[in-house]
Design a protein around this motif. Structure first.
Motif, short mmCIF file in Angstrom:
data_model
loop_
_atom_site.label_atom_id
_atom_site.label_comp_id
_atom_site.label_asym_id
_atom_site.label_seq_id
_atom_site.Cartn_x
_atom_site.Cartn_y
_atom_site.Cartn_z
N PHE A 129 0.86 -1.20 0.00
CA PHE A 129 0.00 0.00 0.00
C PHE A 129 0.89 1.23 0.00
CE2 PHE A 129 0.19 -1.85 4.34
CZ PHE A 129 1.01 -0.90 4.95
N ALA A 130 0.28 2.38 -0.30
CA ALA A 130 1.02 3.64 -0.23
C ALA A 130 0.83 4.24 1.15
CB ALA A 130 0.48 4.61 -1.28
N LEU A 131 1.86 4.89 1.67
CA LEU A 131 1.71 5.54 2.97
C LEU A 131 0.70 6.68 2.87
CD1 LEU A 131 5.41 5.79 4.25
CD2 LEU A 131 3.70 4.04 4.76
N THR A 132 -0.01 6.92 3.93
CA THR A 132 -0.92 8.07 3.94
C THR A 132 -0.09 9.34 4.05
OG1 THR A 132 -1.11 8.11 6.35
CG2 THR A 132 -2.70 6.74 5.16
N GLN A 134 1.26 9.70 7.50
CA GLN A 134 2.39 8.80 7.75
C GLN A 134 3.66 9.37 7.12
OE1 GLN A 134 0.50 5.25 6.13
NE2 GLN A 134 0.80 4.14 8.06
N ASP A 156 -4.08 7.66 16.32
CA ASP A 156 -5.22 6.86 16.70
C ASP A 156 -5.00 5.39 16.36
OD1 ASP A 156 -7.68 6.73 17.78
OD2 ASP A 156 -8.55 8.24 16.44
N VAL A 157 -5.71 4.51 17.05
CA VAL A 157 -5.63 3.08 16.73
C VAL A 157 -5.87 2.88 15.25
CG1 VAL A 157 -6.13 1.61 18.69
CG2 VAL A 157 -7.90 3.12 17.84
N GLY A 158 -5.02 2.08 14.65
CA GLY A 158 -5.23 1.71 13.25
C GLY A 158 -4.66 2.69 12.24
N THR A 167 2.88 1.00 13.09
CA THR A 167 3.87 -0.07 12.99
C THR A 167 4.71 0.05 11.72
OG1 THR A 167 2.17 -1.40 14.05
CG2 THR A 167 4.13 -2.55 13.35
N VAL A 168 4.07 0.44 10.63
CA VAL A 168 4.81 0.60 9.37
C VAL A 168 5.87 1.68 9.54
CG1 VAL A 168 4.59 0.96 6.91
CG2 VAL A 168 2.62 0.24 8.21
N TRP A 194 7.28 -8.26 6.34
CA TRP A 194 7.81 -7.16 5.53
C TRP A 194 9.29 -7.33 5.19
CZ3 TRP A 194 5.13 -3.47 9.46
CH2 TRP A 194 3.82 -3.21 9.04
N ARG A 254 -11.19 2.27 5.25
CA ARG A 254 -11.71 1.74 6.52
C ARG A 254 -13.18 2.10 6.65
NH1 ARG A 254 -7.02 1.55 9.94
NH2 ARG A 254 -5.63 0.28 8.67
N ARG A 270 -11.29 -3.44 12.62
CA ARG A 270 -9.95 -3.63 12.08
C ARG A 270 -9.98 -4.53 10.85
NH1 ARG A 270 -5.21 -3.32 15.47
NH2 ARG A 270 -5.52 -1.22 16.22
P1 ADP Z 1 -1.61 1.18 14.89
O1 ADP Z 1 -1.29 2.59 14.54
O2 ADP Z 1 -2.88 1.06 15.64
O3 ADP Z 1 -0.47 0.48 15.55
P2 ADP Z 1 -1.08 -0.63 12.76
O4 ADP Z 1 0.28 -0.18 12.51
O5 ADP Z 1 -1.28 -1.91 13.49
O6 ADP Z 1 -1.89 0.50 13.50
O7 ADP Z 1 -1.84 -0.66 11.38
C1 ADP Z 1 -3.15 -1.15 11.26
C2 ADP Z 1 -3.32 -1.85 9.93
O8 ADP Z 1 -3.27 -0.91 8.86
C3 ADP Z 1 -2.22 -2.84 9.63
O9 ADP Z 1 -2.80 -3.98 9.09
C4 ADP Z 1 -1.33 -2.12 8.62
O10 ADP Z 1 -0.65 -3.02 7.79
C5 ADP Z 1 -2.34 -1.30 7.85
N1 ADP Z 1 -1.79 -0.09 7.24
C6 ADP Z 1 -0.86 0.74 7.77
N2 ADP Z 1 -0.64 1.79 6.96
C7 ADP Z 1 -1.44 1.63 5.89
C8 ADP Z 1 -1.65 2.39 4.70
N3 ADP Z 1 -0.98 3.53 4.44
N4 ADP Z 1 -2.55 1.92 3.82
C9 ADP Z 1 -3.23 0.77 4.06
N5 ADP Z 1 -3.07 0.01 5.14
C10 ADP Z 1 -2.18 0.43 6.07
#
Ligand code: ADP
Ligand code: MG
Length: 692
Positions: A266-269, A272, A296-298, A302-303, A339, A454, A585
């Motif tokens: 996926f592309a980073l937001t 992000q 916020d959650v989600g 982690t990326v 990854w 989402r 989620r």
């Molecule tokens: P949190 O910020 O709550 O720790 P996570 O890092 O667990 O969130 O990410 C939640 C989900 O979203 C994971 O499955 C992750 O791979 C996915 N994700 C993260 N960034 C993106 C993105 N830019 N586009 C789509 N999915 C993403």
């Protein structure tokens, strides 16, 4: 320095080594420290209330003659004394008393008492009043409001008050050092320190009790300002201390970070990317990063962590990710492994259930630098693991990772004495000014955008009377292969009661839903058991999870699409939002049911309205701060600010921007006053580690 600042408290009349030691527990070593033991409440003892006019709940001064004193046995031994003043009579009740005390309450003695009136078996009474004998009627009353101090074992209220009055006497003759630069005081239009101290310890009889009780008097505000400023400066010093050490500049010569990002599905937001740019800039510098990433959650923290880790590895160094629980660590390890494996990189997972041999070889590989990416729990550091070249530490869910831990990381790193960069991630959105105050030792990045696609969690409020419908809904969700959380009231006083309530709920649900596989987690379970239950839920072996403890922050069970929260009307907004983040989620539309009991208070109604109306953690956090204050939001351990003496982060939040400005002015132009100010308010600076 003035006399009062140098003199040990033993210089005061009647203070010997024993009392000095007990005063130490209140942070009092010097005479001056007494002035900064600040009242937690006030009482009005400036006038007498006729006994006949007393009502239950009133805290009042009364005076009268003892008519009868006797020891009685009503369940336990106690002393009762009847006091009358011609308008009525009242009982004084003592459960602890000496024989000399009993003798001092002989019939005919004239007493002045203070205490809270309540209804007792013999009519109105006061339990353990403060009292003293008065020679004759008309002895002078207090001419000021009476301060009530926080006490510690072995230092009685009256004693403390007398010592503080002595210290105030010294203040008047010797003065107390005003550290705040005049320019700051003038712009803020706050009273001087001396006047403020005099006022808060000895408010005049016409002072407004409500204003003092609310902490809104300018004298209190002045002290709160100084206290917040002292904490701000102390935390800024922590940051300087950490950043004074050298760090490895992570330039990523191998270009691993870019390759990692390109390989993502996926592309980073935008959010992000912005946060990552801030992280990258920090990492590329030769001083340690100390950055908090809030989102916020989600939102995809982690990326971000993985991208930073890739940069470290691409620079020939190691990165470690620490999670608060084994389960979360495992979850992160799975993400990292998925990854990084395609990029040809192994990720070490250090965990509790490893065999001794596997563990030893993992630790050897880490020490030898054969593995560059390491995932584990916070135990990674407590156990003294050696790293060959640790340049980045990532801490997930930082609420259990306080200032002390952040400082301790300085000891880690590599054998060349370089301090690792620190990336701390939290899913608790904290309003900006509050974050800048409580986490002044950190730089903050915010991810304020969710990845696209989402489906927001649908939130509904349902009255307790319709519980049966909610239970039926669980059944159909489980039949469709979905999973469900049931969150039991978090409001019971003790963990014991909560656990009982949860067991009962689980039993009831089991009876109502015989076809559903039910699991239970509560705070009384050993950690391993809790994690086992969570893991079973994650694996789908449990369909309905009944829980008391706030369900693992960050645990990802995409198949869970329904959450029921009992007694939602009693919970804070931020907490509701955190809980709700456990669902929604996966791809399926998720629902959060807020079960509430009637009647709803105005605040509860407001909260349920707010949580239904918004999915934005930052907006919710701001509203929560307004409705409830920061205590719950921040927890207590992660910041020393929880132990403020006069300041209150929500009440005094309007001061925070000015506190920050003043801190800048002082750091830039008056660094010499930092040490005495922090010593005054934070003691030896122990709470923040080696500051200064
Ligand atoms: P949190 O910020 O709550 O720790 P996570 O890092 O667990 O969130 O990410 C939640 C989900 O979203 C994971 O499955 C992750 O791979 C996915 N994700 C993260 N960034 C993106 C993105 N830019 N586009 C789509 N999915 C993403
Ligand atoms: Mg997370």
């Amino acid at each position: 320095m003035t006399a009062a600042e140098q003199r040990p408290v033993t210089a005061l009349r009647g203070v010997g080594p024993a009392l000095a030691e007990r005063l130490q527990r209140l942070g009092v070593a010097q005479v001056q420290d007494l002035l900064f033991v600040l009242p937690r409440a006030y009482e009005d003892r400036t006038h007498l209330v006729p006994i006949g006019a007393l009502v239950p709940g009133l805290r009042a001064s009364i005076e009268g003659e003892v008519q009868l004193t006797e020891v009685v046995y009503r369940g336990r031994r106690q002393l009762l004394s009847r006091l009358a003043d011609g308008t009525g009579h009242i009982t004084l009740r003592f459960f602890h008393f000496s024989s000399s005390q009993q003798a001092g309450l002989a019939r005919g003695t004239q007493l002045r008492c203070f205490g809270e009136v309540r209804r007792g078996p013999l009519g109105l009474e006061i339990v353990h009043p403060e009292y003293r004998q008065v020679a004759d009627e008309g002895a002078p009353l207090e001419d000021r409001l009476t301060p009530i101090y926080p006490t510690t074992e072995g230092v009685a209220q009256g004693r403390l008050r007398a010592l503080i009055v002595q210290a105030l006497g010294e203040l008047r003759s010797a003065g107390v050092r005003e550290w705040l630069p005049r320019a700051i005081l003038e712009t803020l239009q706050l009273p001087t320190l001396e006047r403020s101290l005099e006022y808060v310890h000895r408010p005049p009889r016409d002072a407004r009790l409500e204003v003092l009780a609310a902490g809104r008097h300018p004298s209190q505000r002045r002290l709160a300002f100084e206290e917040l400023l002292a904490h701000q400066l102390a935390l800024r010093l922590v940051k300087e201390t950490v950043q004074a050490a050298p760090a490895v500049a992570l330039r990523d010569a191998r270009g691993l970070e870019g390759r990692f990002i390109d390989a993502l599905p996926f592309a980073l937001t935008g959010a992000q990317r912005r946060a990552l740019a801030e992280v990258d800039a920090d990492l590329a510098a030769a001083r340690p990063m100390v950055r908090l990433v809030q989102g916020d959650v989600g939102c995809g923290k982690t990326v971000l962590a993985a991208a930073a880790a890739a940069r470290a590895v691409g620079s020939g160094a190691q990165a470690a990710l620490m999670a608060p629980t084994e389960l979360l660590a495992e979850q992160h390890w799975r993400s990292f492994d998925a990854w990084f494996r395609p990029l040809g990189l192994a990720v070490a997972h250090v965990h509790g259930s490893m065999g001794a041999r596997a563990r030893r070889s993992a630790l050897e590989a880490i020490a030898a630098g054969e593995v560059a990416l390491i995932v584990g729990t916070h135990a990674l550091f407590q156990e003294g693991i050696e790293f060959a070249r640790l340049a980045l530490v990532i801490v997930d869910e930082q609420h259990r990772f306080g200032v002390q831990q952040r400082l301790a990381l300085k000891e880690k790193g590599d054998r060349r004495g370089e301090t690792p960069h620190q990336l701390i991630m939290t899913a608790t959105p904290i309003p900006r000014t509050l974050a800048m105050t409580a986490f002044a030792d950190l730089d903050v990045s915010v991810i304020d955008e969710l990845p696209p696609g989402r489906t927001p969690v649908k939130t509904v409020a349902v009255a307790e009377e319709r519980r049966a419908e909610v239970v039926a809904r669980i059944e159909s969700a489980c039949r469709e292969g979905r999973q469900v959380y049931w969150v039991c009231p978090l409001i019971e006083e003790s963990e014991e009661l909560r656990w009982q309530a949860a067991e009962e709920t689980a039993a009831q649900l089991a009876e109502a839903l015989p076809a559903v596989r039910i699991g239970l987690v509560h705070g009384r379970m050993p950690t391993a058991k809790k994690e086992q239950a969570m893991a079973a839920f994650k694996a789908g072996r449990i369909q309905l999870l009944v829980a008391t403890t706030v369900i693992e922050v960050g645990v990802d069970v995409p198949n869970a699409s329904l959450m029921v929260i009992e007694n939602a009307e009693r919970m804070g907004l931020a907490q509701l939002h955190q809980l709700r983040g456990r669902v929604g989620r996966g791809a399926a539309e998720s629902t959060c049911v807020l079960l509430f009991r009637q009647p709803l208070s105005a605040v509860a109604r407001e909260r349920l309205h707010a949580i239904r109306g918004s999915n934005d953690g930052f907006a919710i956090a701001q509203r929560d701060l307004e409705l409830r204050g920061p205590g719950e939001m921040l927890g207590t351990r992660q910041t020393g600010l929880a132990q403020l003496r006069v300041a209150d982060l929500s009440r005094d939040s309007d001061l925070l921007p000015r506190v920050q400005q003043a801190a800048e002015v002082i750091l830039a132009g008056h660094p010499d006053i930092i040490a005495p100010l922090t010593a005054r308010w934070i003691g030896e600076g122990e709470r923040y580690g080696r500051v200064g």
